[in-house]
Scaffold this active site. Structure first.
Site, PDB file in Angstrom:
ATOM      1  NE  ARG A 206      62.532  17.188  14.486  1.00 19.56           N
ATOM      2  CZ  ARG A 206      61.632  18.143  14.637  1.00 19.56           C
ATOM      3  NH1 ARG A 206      60.485  18.077  13.990  1.00 19.56           N
ATOM      4  NH2 ARG A 206      61.851  19.174  15.438  1.00 19.56           N
ATOM      5  CB  CYS A 337      49.003  18.669  14.974  1.00 24.52           C
ATOM      6  SG  CYS A 337      48.600  19.181  13.282  1.00 24.52           S
TER       7      CYS A 337
END
Length: 393
Positions: A206, A337
């Site tokens: 992020r 993921c």
């Protein structure tokens, strides 16, 4: 002490200090759920002390490879102390972090995140479950906190023959919390949010997304599978003009809206779209709509290698559609993921998607979990999160 005797040749992974012993490797022996057993080679040589799990394909998980080690309360106290101390050496710009990352911290099946003065733990294996009270006390002792909430409601507990368990283990307090990272604030609910309440593993990605927004002067950003809007907040914090956030969950979008408002962004700088991501990407393509940056951070498509082929098709499809609506010079941040998708395979999937979309690009970054979600040398499976940063030619 009960003993597990392995088949000939099955000791190789343990000699490399890999902590998993699969059912197929065991010639004889067993124990009760979570009981510590001595693991021996077929010749009778000591290999490890491990927690036995009678229901899982991973039939035992190693605590220690030291023959003289006693697996007792002092052992777990020391392991928790080591894990907590290690985080002080990592570069973590947040008041929320992962304190224990399972096998990587020598505590297979235990995941612990800290949100300010609240700990949230997942006891995902028979061994961690057996030592739960000892582990809970050790965690509080070495963090100085008084509150520990249990979120042992993962699918992995079913594989271990364990029932879901949630609620306060030590102390109590609010379930709605707020964390700080990289200059912005994000809300979460530790009882209902994904994982322990939030995706802390994407913290550094992020931050990189915010820096890229500042450098790229993006006017239009698309955040797919936005969940609580972490990448959307990062983009606007970096100076992006407008962010569109997509998720199929109305509840997630409500949380995303709350996070955008919490950080003071005007409502005309973002839109929240409740939709299937694939359908939305196709719709944008049909409308001729394009973006300066796109985030693809989907849920786990392949928990194990057995689902890899089906998951590969799903990853390829969303990346192909994203490439088609990414503007020349635009950036794609794409992730997997899934433990069943390796770094190399993910690269090949994204490359194939670009070829099918007729798009080429520069790979300018490889992304992974934040440093408090470490991968260790003997346990490459710890590298579950992988990502690419691609700038379209």
């Amino acid at each position: 002490m009960k003993v597990l005797r392995l088949h000939p040749g099955k000791e190789r992974s343990l000699l490399r200090r890999h902590p998993w012993i699969f059912e197929s490797a065991i010639a004889k022996g067993g124990g009760d759920a979570g009981e510590t057993v001595r693991v021996e080679s077929h010749a009778g040589d000591f290999l490890a002390w491990a927690a036995f799990s009678p229901h899982s394909r991973i039939r035992a998980r190693a605590w220690s490879f030291d023959a003289d080690q006693r697996i007792d309360a002092d052992f777990f106290d020391a392991a928790c102390a080591t894990a907590v101390a290690a985080r002080s050496r990592f570069d973590i710009d947040s008041d929320a972090l992962r304190l224990v990352h399972g096998e990587s911290d020598g505590l297979p099946g235990l995941v612990v995140d800290r949100y300010g003065d609240t700990l949230v733990a997942q006891f995902q294996s028979a061994g961690a479950e057996r030592w739960k009270p000892v582990l809970a006390d050790a965690l509080l002792r070495h963090t100085g906190t008084t509150r520990l909430y249990e979120r042992s409601d993962t699918s992995s507990r079913k594989l271990e023959g364990l029932e879901p368990a949630t609620g306060w283990l030590r102390g109590d307090g609010p379930l709605d919390l707020e964390l700080r990272e990289h200059g912005w604030r994000l809300g979460l609910n530790i009882a209902q949010g994904h994982k322990t309440g939030f995706y802390l593993d994407q913290r550094d990605s992020r931050a990189r997304f915010a820096r890229a927004a500042r450098h790229g002067q993006w006017s239009e950003v698309l955040n797919c599978y936005c969940y609580t809007g972490g990448f959307s907040v990062a983009a606007l914090h970096g100076g992006a003009g407008h962010v569109s956030s997509i998720d199929s969950s109305a509840n997630a979008l409500a949380l995303a809206r709350g996070n955008l408002e919490r950080n003071g962004f005007a409502s005309n700088r973002y839109e929240l779209i409740e939709s299937d991501v694939n359908a939305a990407l196709r719709r944008f393509g049909a409308q001729g709509r394009s973006f300066d940056a796109i985030v693809l951070d989907p849920p786990k498509f392949a928990p194990t290698g057995a689902q890899a082929e089906r998951a590969a098709r799903a990853y390829k499809d969303i990346n192909r559609l994203a490439f088609k609506i990414l503007r020349p010079g635009g950036s794609l941040f794409t992730f997997s993921c899934s433990g069943g998708i390796s770094v190399d395979l993910f690269h090949k999937i994204v490359a194939s998607a670009g070829i099918d979309a007729g798009v080429d690009g520069y790979i300018i970054g490889h992304l992974g979990g934040a440093p408090d979600h470490p991968m260790t040398i003997p346990f490459p499976e710890g590298e579950y999160l992988k990502g690419l940063v691609i700038v379209r030619k």
